[in-house]
Structures are given as structure tokens and as C-alpha cells.
Design a protein around this motif. Structure first.
Motif, PDB file in Angstrom:
ATOM      1  N   LEU A 134       0.851  -1.187   0.000  1.00  0.00           N
ATOM      2  CA  LEU A 134       0.000   0.000   0.000  1.00  0.00           C
ATOM      3  C   LEU A 134       0.888   1.239   0.000  1.00  0.00           C
ATOM      4  O   LEU A 134       1.702   1.428   0.920  1.00  0.00           O
ATOM      5  N   VAL A 135       0.766   2.056  -1.027  1.00  0.00           N
ATOM      6  CA  VAL A 135       1.566   3.277  -1.146  1.00  0.00           C
ATOM      7  C   VAL A 135       0.647   4.459  -0.869  1.00  0.00           C
ATOM      8  O   VAL A 135      -0.194   4.824  -1.702  1.00  0.00           O
ATOM      9  N   ASP A 136       0.775   5.013   0.326  1.00  0.00           N
ATOM     10  CA  ASP A 136      -0.065   6.156   0.677  1.00  0.00           C
ATOM     11  C   ASP A 136       0.469   7.404  -0.005  1.00  0.00           C
ATOM     12  O   ASP A 136       1.634   7.772   0.159  1.00  0.00           O
ATOM     13  N   ASP A 137      -0.399   8.065  -0.766  1.00  0.00           N
ATOM     14  CA  ASP A 137      -0.009   9.198  -1.605  1.00  0.00           C
ATOM     15  C   ASP A 137      -0.384  10.522  -0.951  1.00  0.00           C
ATOM     16  O   ASP A 137      -1.009  11.377  -1.559  1.00  0.00           O
ATOM     17  N   GLY A 138      -0.007  10.664   0.326  1.00  0.00           N
ATOM     18  CA  GLY A 138      -0.249  11.923   1.026  1.00  0.00           C
ATOM     19  C   GLY A 138      -1.655  12.074   1.557  1.00  0.00           C
ATOM     20  O   GLY A 138      -2.190  13.198   1.597  1.00  0.00           O
ATOM     21  N   SER A 139      -2.284  10.988   1.992  1.00  0.00           N
ATOM     22  CA  SER A 139      -3.648  11.068   2.525  1.00  0.00           C
ATOM     23  C   SER A 139      -3.713  11.982   3.742  1.00  0.00           C
ATOM     24  O   SER A 139      -2.781  12.032   4.559  1.00  0.00           O
ATOM     25  N   ILE A 140      -4.847  12.682   3.884  1.00  0.00           N
ATOM     26  CA  ILE A 140      -5.066  13.527   5.063  1.00  0.00           C
ATOM     27  C   ILE A 140      -6.247  13.020   5.886  1.00  0.00           C
ATOM     28  O   ILE A 140      -6.669  13.674   6.843  1.00  0.00           O
ATOM     29  N   ASP A 141      -6.783  11.853   5.506  1.00  0.00           N
ATOM     30  CA  ASP A 141      -7.814  11.221   6.325  1.00  0.00           C
ATOM     31  C   ASP A 141      -7.152  10.144   7.193  1.00  0.00           C
ATOM     32  O   ASP A 141      -5.953  10.203   7.457  1.00  0.00           O
ATOM     33  N   ASN A 142      -7.899   9.147   7.614  1.00  0.00           N
ATOM     34  CA  ASN A 142      -7.353   8.113   8.489  1.00  0.00           C
ATOM     35  C   ASN A 142      -6.925   6.854   7.742  1.00  0.00           C
ATOM     36  O   ASN A 142      -6.886   5.761   8.337  1.00  0.00           O
ATOM     37  N   SER A 143      -6.584   6.989   6.468  1.00  0.00           N
ATOM     38  CA  SER A 143      -6.203   5.818   5.675  1.00  0.00           C
ATOM     39  C   SER A 143      -5.004   5.089   6.274  1.00  0.00           C
ATOM     40  O   SER A 143      -4.996   3.858   6.390  1.00  0.00           O
TER      41      SER A 143
END
Length: 321
Positions: A40-49
Motif C-alpha cells: 500500500l503506497v499512501d499518496d499523502g492522505s489527510i484522512d485516516n487511511s
């Protein structure tokens, strides 16, 4: 590459909370003899992903975090981190049906001359439901495509989430084009197909269902970004034609015509009227014969009729229900 891992599943994540758990559950509930890892590559999420991912109990999850750079960058990073013999891409708002891993991996294991295989799909969008391609009596059993581009032109049968590719081929190709923010996936499938044979499994094992997320994130705002980033057709195809004969195959011309119609639509809606009209004059003979393609081919001969078409299509998009 770890020969003990069969598949690396690469998922770009950006504010994916509404459907992320469904996506992951669809993977971990697969009944399969094959081993896999989920990158999983998080692309700068601002939620709780990120917190949701960290709370998962599965041991074969790899999480990488980056600043927002787009899905192509995230997918390419995932390939660099991959240990599996094959790579699959899945978006966080989509999911797999039971059997996806088992049937795709076994196909490539049995067909060593194939570099990729994909399955049929169901698409649930803000505009309704569709199946691609329509799997009727013509397609009953998995098979190897004789002519990828002709089949693709007729069916547009590949999408992110429906395909797995040999990892060694991905590393030769070098990944998706990170500067493209629209149709980067279509460019990539076309390029991959030039490296070897492609298989197809005529069974709906992938579902694209991000309609609710698209609505919540603002459908129009999302589309305006896509329209503004639509490249010219020459820019879009520059990697592909280097690997094709000088006399371009008829199948490729047909497939390019379908993609050109969509890119021109975006160019037109972003106000680039001279570019979009010139593109329509150049590629219009291979457009899909749908109402918009026909309208483009009627309007393209004068600047005035092209301007009228732009006004009509913009009104249509901005007043969708």
C-alpha cells in the motif's frame, strides 16, 4: 524478487477511507494456493487511511508513505518494492471477486509465452453499470489474444485492477509515465502489449465501484483536473510507436482512435480549441462511432462549428445530474 512470493498487489492510497477496508477484505478473503504480499503506497492522505492500514492484522502488508505525487508514481514505487513473480494493480475503491488470484496466476504459470493476463470487469460509475468486455457465447474459456490492439480497440478490455503482469517485464519497461495524470494506464497497457503475448480470462473477477467516493470528493472538480491535463495524442503515444513497425498496425490505429476521441474531448472541455480541432482532423476517421465521435467528425471542419460543439459539451458536463 523473492521466488517464494507469487504476486505483489500494489494499491495507491489517497483519502481512501470510505472503501479501503472493502478493497483489502476482497484480497485477504481470496481462496488460493498462491502466496502474495499487499503493498500500500499512501499518496499523502489527510484522512485516516494510514491508521486504518496500520490497524490491519495481516502480516503480509507493506506500507510506504510519500507526499502526494499521483497514482503513477505510487504504482511505480510499488513495483520497486515488489518481491513477487507477478504484479497486480488495484485501486483502493475497487475490489476483486473470489478467484482472481488463483485464476490469473495459474494462467501465467501455464502460459509461459504470455507476459500479462486480465479478466472481465464490472464497472459501477456515476453514469450507471457496464461490463467490459461483454462475455457472451463468443468468449467461454481463457485464451491468448492473436492481436492485442484489435481486441482492445473493439472491447477496451483492460483496466487497472483487472490485470497481472510479470514483474521482470515491468522492470524492463520502467513503469508508468509519471508526468501523465490522465490515460497513463491506457498508455501503459499498450506499451506492455508490445513486449509479448497477452491472455484474457472471460470471467468477471474485478469490480470497479468508486462512484460514491467520486461523488463525495466532487465529480466535477475531479474531471476539470483531468480535462486540463489531457496530453496531445503524439505526446501520449511517443513510447509506444517506438516499438511498432513504421506502418502502424490497423488494430493500433483503431485503438488509438478510441483513445484520441477521449483525449480530444478533454482538450476541448479545457478550452484548447485549436489543438483539439487539429487532433480531430488528424485522428477522427478512427473515432468510435458513438454520438460524441460522430458530432466531433461533423463539427471539426470549421472553427465556428467546433466552438459550438465545445459550448454544448461544456454545458452538458456542468449540468449532469
Amino acid at each position: 524478487m523473492d521466488k517464494n512470493i507469487d504476486m505483489s498487489i500494489i494499491i495507491p492510497v489517497y483519502n481512501a477511507i470510505p472503501l479501503l477496508e472493502r478493497c483489502l477484505d476482497s484480497i485477504f478473503r481470496q481462496e488460493t494456493i498462491y502466496s502474495y504480499e499487499v503493498i500500500l503506497v499512501d499518496d499523502g492522505s489527510i484522512d485516516n487511511s494510514v491508521e486504518t492500514i496500520k490497524a490491519r492484522k495481516e502480516s503480509n502488508i507493506i506500507l510506504f508513505q510519500q507526499q502526494n505525487a499521483g497514482p503513477a508514481v505510487a504504482r511505480n514505487k510499488g513495483v520497486k518494492l515488489a518481491h513477487g513473480r507477478y504484479c497486480a494493480y488495484l485501486d483502493a475503491d475497487d475490489y476483486w471477486e473470489q478467484g482472481f488470484i488463483e485464476k490469473t496466476v495459474s494462467f501465467l504459470d501455464e502460459h509461459l509465452d504470455c507476459i500479462a493476463v486480465n479478466v472481465a470487469q464490472r464497472h459501477l460509475t456515476v453514469s450507471g453499470s457496464s461490463i467490459a468486455p461483454v462475455c457472451n457465447e463468443k468468449y467461454k474459456e481463457p485464451f491468448i489474444l492473436d492481436d492485442f490492439f484489435s481486441f482492445w480497440a473493439d472491447n477496451m478490455h483492460v483496466c487497472t485492477g483487472s490485470v497481472i503482469i510479470r514483474t521482470d517485464i515491468l522492470r524492463i519497461i520502467g513503469g508508468q509515465r509519471e508526468e501523465l495524470r490522465i490515460t497513463e494506464d491506457l498508455e501503459f497497457w499498450a506499451l506492455v502489449s508490445t513486449y509479448g503475448h497477452w491472455g484474457f480470462i472471460p470471467e468477471i473477477l474485478f469490480v470497479s465501484d468508486g462512484g460514491d467516493v467520486t461523488r463525495s470528493q466532487g465529480w466535477l472538480n475531479k474531471m476539470i483536473i483531468r480535462w486540463n491535463n489531457a496530453p496531445s495524442i503524439g505526446e501520449w503515444e511517443k513510447r509506444i510507436i517506438k516499438r511498432l513497425p513504421m506502418e502502424l498496425p490497423i488494430g493500433y490505429l483503431k485503438a488509438r482512435g478510441r483513445i484520441a476521441r477521449n483525449l480530444i474531448y478533454c482538450q476541448l472541455l479545457s478550452g484548447r480549441l485549436p489543438l483539439s480541432r487539429n487532433e480531430a482532423l488528424k485522428y477522427g476517421t478512427c473515432f468510435k462511432k458513438d454520438p460524441i465521435g460522430r458530432l466531433m467528425n461533423i463539427a471539426k471542419y470549421t472553427s465556428f462549428t467546433w466552438w459550438i460543439l465545445a459550448k454544448f459539451l461544456k454545458y452538458r458536463e456542468y449540468h449532469r445530474r
